[in-house]
Design a protein around this motif. Structure first.
Motif, PDB file in Angstrom:
ATOM      1  N   VAL A   1       0.844  -1.204   0.000  1.00 40.28           N
ATOM      2  CA  VAL A   1       0.000   0.000   0.000  1.00 40.28           C
ATOM      3  C   VAL A   1       0.877   1.250   0.000  1.00 40.28           C
ATOM      4  O   VAL A   1       0.653   2.192  -0.777  1.00 40.28           O
ATOM      5  N   ALA A   2       1.877   1.269   0.883  1.00 42.33           N
ATOM      6  CA  ALA A   2       2.784   2.417   0.953  1.00 42.33           C
ATOM      7  C   ALA A   2       3.564   2.582  -0.349  1.00 42.33           C
ATOM      8  O   ALA A   2       3.775   3.700  -0.836  1.00 42.33           O
ATOM      9  N   TYR A   3       4.005   1.469  -0.919  1.00 42.76           N
ATOM     10  CA  TYR A   3       4.734   1.477  -2.196  1.00 42.76           C
ATOM     11  C   TYR A   3       3.850   2.076  -3.288  1.00 42.76           C
ATOM     12  O   TYR A   3       4.275   2.974  -4.033  1.00 42.76           O
ATOM     13  N   GLY A   4       2.612   1.568  -3.395  1.00 41.23           N
ATOM     14  CA  GLY A   4       1.726   1.992  -4.469  1.00 41.23           C
ATOM     15  C   GLY A   4       1.402   3.469  -4.435  1.00 41.23           C
ATOM     16  O   GLY A   4       1.386   4.140  -5.474  1.00 41.23           O
ATOM     17  N   ALA A   5       1.145   4.006  -3.239  1.00 36.39           N
ATOM     18  CA  ALA A   5       0.810   5.419  -3.125  1.00 36.39           C
ATOM     19  C   ALA A   5       1.992   6.305  -3.486  1.00 36.39           C
ATOM     20  O   ALA A   5       1.855   7.269  -4.258  1.00 36.39           O
ATOM     21  N   SER A   6       3.158   6.000  -2.949  1.00 33.65           N
ATOM     22  CA  SER A   6       4.342   6.824  -3.224  1.00 33.65           C
ATOM     23  C   SER A   6       4.760   6.711  -4.685  1.00 33.65           C
ATOM     24  O   SER A   6       5.174   7.708  -5.299  1.00 33.65           O
ATOM     25  N   TYR A   7       4.637   5.522  -5.255  1.00 37.99           N
ATOM     26  CA  TYR A   7       4.984   5.324  -6.670  1.00 37.99           C
ATOM     27  C   TYR A   7       4.164   6.246  -7.570  1.00 37.99           C
ATOM     28  O   TYR A   7       4.713   6.941  -8.429  1.00 37.99           O
ATOM     29  N   THR A   8       2.857   6.270  -7.359  1.00 40.03           N
ATOM     30  CA  THR A   8       1.986   7.050  -8.242  1.00 40.03           C
ATOM     31  C   THR A   8       2.223   8.542  -8.092  1.00 40.03           C
ATOM     32  O   THR A   8       2.232   9.290  -9.077  1.00 40.03           O
ATOM     33  N   LEU A   9       2.417   8.991  -6.869  1.00 36.47           N
ATOM     34  CA  LEU A   9       2.599  10.432  -6.633  1.00 36.47           C
ATOM     35  C   LEU A   9       3.810  10.992  -7.381  1.00 36.47           C
ATOM     36  O   LEU A   9       3.754  12.110  -7.903  1.00 36.47           O
ATOM     37  N   VAL A  10       4.882  10.233  -7.434  1.00 37.52           N
ATOM     38  CA  VAL A  10       6.093  10.772  -8.057  1.00 37.52           C
ATOM     39  C   VAL A  10       6.214  10.444  -9.544  1.00 37.52           C
ATOM     40  O   VAL A  10       6.994  11.072 -10.256  1.00 37.52           O
ATOM     41  N   SER A  11       5.422   9.483 -10.040  1.00 41.02           N
ATOM     42  CA  SER A  11       5.654   9.010 -11.404  1.00 41.02           C
ATOM     43  C   SER A  11       4.539   9.330 -12.394  1.00 41.02           C
ATOM     44  O   SER A  11       4.718   9.148 -13.600  1.00 41.02           O
ATOM     45  N   HIS A  12       3.394   9.832 -11.911  1.00 41.20           N
ATOM     46  CA  HIS A  12       2.238   9.966 -12.809  1.00 41.20           C
ATOM     47  C   HIS A  12       2.475  10.867 -14.020  1.00 41.20           C
ATOM     48  O   HIS A  12       2.022  10.529 -15.124  1.00 41.20           O
ATOM     49  N   PRO A  13       3.147  12.020 -13.897  1.00 40.18           N
ATOM     50  CA  PRO A  13       3.370  12.838 -15.102  1.00 40.18           C
ATOM     51  C   PRO A  13       4.091  12.080 -16.214  1.00 40.18           C
ATOM     52  O   PRO A  13       3.749  12.224 -17.396  1.00 40.18           O
ATOM     53  N   PHE A  14       5.081  11.259 -15.860  1.00 41.96           N
ATOM     54  CA  PHE A  14       5.779  10.462 -16.873  1.00 41.96           C
ATOM     55  C   PHE A  14       4.849   9.410 -17.477  1.00 41.96           C
ATOM     56  O   PHE A  14       4.930   9.091 -18.654  1.00 41.96           O
ATOM     57  N   ASP A  15       3.957   8.872 -16.651  1.00 41.67           N
ATOM     58  CA  ASP A  15       3.013   7.876 -17.145  1.00 41.67           C
ATOM     59  C   ASP A  15       2.036   8.498 -18.140  1.00 41.67           C
ATOM     60  O   ASP A  15       1.682   7.882 -19.150  1.00 41.67           O
ATOM     61  N   THR A  16       1.603   9.729 -17.851  1.00 41.76           N
ATOM     62  CA  THR A  16       0.707  10.431 -18.776  1.00 41.76           C
ATOM     63  C   THR A  16       1.363  10.617 -20.136  1.00 41.76           C
ATOM     64  O   THR A  16       0.751  10.342 -21.184  1.00 41.76           O
ATOM     65  N   ILE A  17       2.613  11.061 -20.145  1.00 44.81           N
ATOM     66  CA  ILE A  17       3.332  11.258 -21.403  1.00 44.81           C
ATOM     67  C   ILE A  17       3.528   9.928 -22.119  1.00 44.81           C
ATOM     68  O   ILE A  17       3.336   9.823 -23.345  1.00 44.81           O
ATOM     69  N   LYS A  18       3.873   8.896 -21.373  1.00 47.46           N
ATOM     70  CA  LYS A  18       4.067   7.564 -21.961  1.00 47.46           C
ATOM     71  C   LYS A  18       2.794   7.081 -22.643  1.00 47.46           C
ATOM     72  O   LYS A  18       2.823   6.600 -23.783  1.00 47.46           O
TER      73      LYS A  18
ATOM     74  N   MET B   1       1.949   9.042 -25.863  1.00 48.62           N
ATOM     75  CA  MET B   1       2.839   8.661 -26.953  1.00 48.62           C
ATOM     76  C   MET B   1       2.458   7.306 -27.543  1.00 48.62           C
ATOM     77  O   MET B   1       2.637   7.065 -28.740  1.00 48.62           O
ATOM     78  N   GLN B   2       1.906   6.429 -26.716  1.00 49.91           N
ATOM     79  CA  GLN B   2       1.545   5.094 -27.185  1.00 49.91           C
ATOM     80  C   GLN B   2       0.162   5.020 -27.819  1.00 49.91           C
ATOM     81  O   GLN B   2      -0.048   4.235 -28.737  1.00 49.91           O
ATOM     82  N   ALA B   3      -0.789   5.831 -27.324  1.00 45.40           N
ATOM     83  CA  ALA B   3      -2.183   5.544 -27.650  1.00 45.40           C
ATOM     84  C   ALA B   3      -3.030   6.729 -28.087  1.00 45.40           C
ATOM     85  O   ALA B   3      -4.210   6.545 -28.368  1.00 45.40           O
ATOM     86  N   GLN B   4      -2.500   7.950 -28.164  1.00 44.34           N
ATOM     87  CA  GLN B   4      -3.326   9.096 -28.534  1.00 44.34           C
ATOM     88  C   GLN B   4      -2.897   9.668 -29.878  1.00 44.34           C
ATOM     89  O   GLN B   4      -1.715   9.938 -30.104  1.00 44.34           O
ATOM     90  N   ALA B   5      -3.879   9.865 -30.742  1.00 43.27           N
ATOM     91  CA  ALA B   5      -3.611  10.476 -32.029  1.00 43.27           C
ATOM     92  C   ALA B   5      -3.024  11.872 -31.810  1.00 43.27           C
ATOM     93  O   ALA B   5      -3.469  12.618 -30.951  1.00 43.27           O
ATOM     94  N   GLY B   6      -2.017  12.204 -32.607  1.00 43.68           N
ATOM     95  CA  GLY B   6      -1.338  13.477 -32.455  1.00 43.68           C
ATOM     96  C   GLY B   6      -0.060  13.377 -31.647  1.00 43.68           C
ATOM     97  O   GLY B   6       0.731  14.316 -31.616  1.00 43.68           O
ATOM     98  N   PHE B   7       0.143  12.217 -31.000  1.00 40.99           N
ATOM     99  CA  PHE B   7       1.364  11.995 -30.214  1.00 40.99           C
ATOM    100  C   PHE B   7       2.147  10.787 -30.719  1.00 40.99           C
ATOM    101  O   PHE B   7       3.043  10.304 -30.051  1.00 40.99           O
ATOM    102  N   SER B   8       1.791  10.304 -31.915  1.00 37.29           N
ATOM    103  CA  SER B   8       2.402   9.073 -32.418  1.00 37.29           C
ATOM    104  C   SER B   8       3.787   9.286 -33.016  1.00 37.29           C
ATOM    105  O   SER B   8       4.456   8.335 -33.405  1.00 37.29           O
ATOM    106  N   SER B   9       4.210  10.543 -33.118  1.00 37.28           N
ATOM    107  CA  SER B   9       5.565  10.827 -33.587  1.00 37.28           C
ATOM    108  C   SER B   9       6.178  11.886 -32.673  1.00 37.28           C
ATOM    109  O   SER B   9       5.480  12.559 -31.917  1.00 37.28           O
TER     110      SER B   9
END
Length: 290
Positions: free
Chosen positions: A32-49, A52-60
């Motif tokens: 539980v502690a791992y999951g909460a801290s992981y998301t708080l610090v990593s979510h912006p990178f996950d959004t960009i990832k 880049m993988q799945a939204q039109a306009g970000f495929s290049s």
């Protein structure tokens, strides 16, 4: 874990030397502690990832280009879009996946599953079994929350009857991720204990380096999963099977296309898993004193 001579050894391991129930509950709390801290610090990178993988306009274009586009169109808040589903998912999936590994692993002590697999340098069958139970448990909890996250990050809607869309690719990704993570962790605890047990560097090595290496191994399924769970693929097609998506990606961009978004994914993993494992390890140490 086991030492180089094959004897049981808990130090540096995800699993301590307690009973199966104690290890299950400890891993759940630490997860539980791992999951909460992981998301708080990593979510912006996950959004960009994900974009880049799945939204039109970000495929290049690269990572910085994607960040500039999000900032220009959506502002800083755009990097945090879809935070709560992955926060809940991360807390649930980490607590489930670590406890689903630790409980069975501890329960198999003294059974034939504790025997070493021939020719593997000391790897035990229970490491592989624990990795499989961990992947199955995490897939059940994570698939619907991942779908909601992907749809929110890419500006798409979802229907409740779609929540388990992409479960097959989520399982393949998660099995590769968790299986390779626990195997590499097992080898590291036995052969480089001085690294694993270092006060600060050890948790970052376990979480950041090992988890990131595991992500690299299974990343093609992460790319495919994101596109399967998006309402439409980057080409505007809806409800495309994962095998066809894989063939289309390879045909158009080669194998490298399956590693789309690996740069922000790597940053996310190094930072998020490094911090998450540091919190996990510190809490585990405190709980083991009780």
């Amino acid at each position: 874990m086991s030492g180089a001579n094959g004897k049981a050894e808990a130090k540096g391991s995800i699993v301590g030397g307690g009973s199966a129930m104690r290890e299950f509950m400890t891993a759940q709390a630490c997860g539980v502690a791992y999951g909460a801290s992981y998301t708080l610090v990593s979510h912006p990178f996950d959004t960009i990832k994900t974009k880049m993988q799945a939204q039109a306009g970000f495929s290049s274009g690269g990572t910085m280009s994607a960040i500039r586009t999000v900032m220009a169109k959506e502002g800083f808040g755009g990097l945090w879009k879809g935070l709560w589903p992955p926060m809940v998912g991360s807390i649930l999936s980490r607590s489930v996946c670590f406890s689903a590994y630790a409980g069975p692993y501890a329960a198999m002590k003294g059974t034939p599953m504790e025997q070493e697999i021939p020719g593997t340098g000391g790897l035990q069958w229970r490491v592989l079994a624990g990795g499989l139970t961990s992947a199955l448990a995490r897939t059940v909890f994570e698939t619907p929350l991942e779908l909601i996250k992907v749809r929110k990050q890419t500006g798409q809607t979802f229907r409740w009857n779609e929540l388990f869309k992409g479960s097959a690719t989520t399982f393949l990704r998660t099995w590769g991720l968790m299986g390779s993570f626990f195997v590499m962790l097992d080898y590291s605890a036995r052969y480089i204990p001085e690294v694993i047990n270092a006060p600060l560097a050890g948790p970052f090595f376990k979480g950041g380096v090992i988890a990131t290496a595991a992500w690299w191994l299974c990343w093609p399924f992460e790319t495919i999963k994101s596109q399967v769970q998006a309402a439409q693929s980057v080409k505007g097609q809806a409800d495309v099977g994962w095998m066809k998506l894989a063939r289309d990606i390879i045909h158009e961009k080669g194998i490298v296309g399956l590693y789309r978004g690996i740069a922000p994914g790597t940053y996310r993993s190094l930072l998020g898993n490094g911090v998450g494992m540091l919190i996990f390890t510190k809490l585990q140490e405190e709980l083991n004193k009780i």
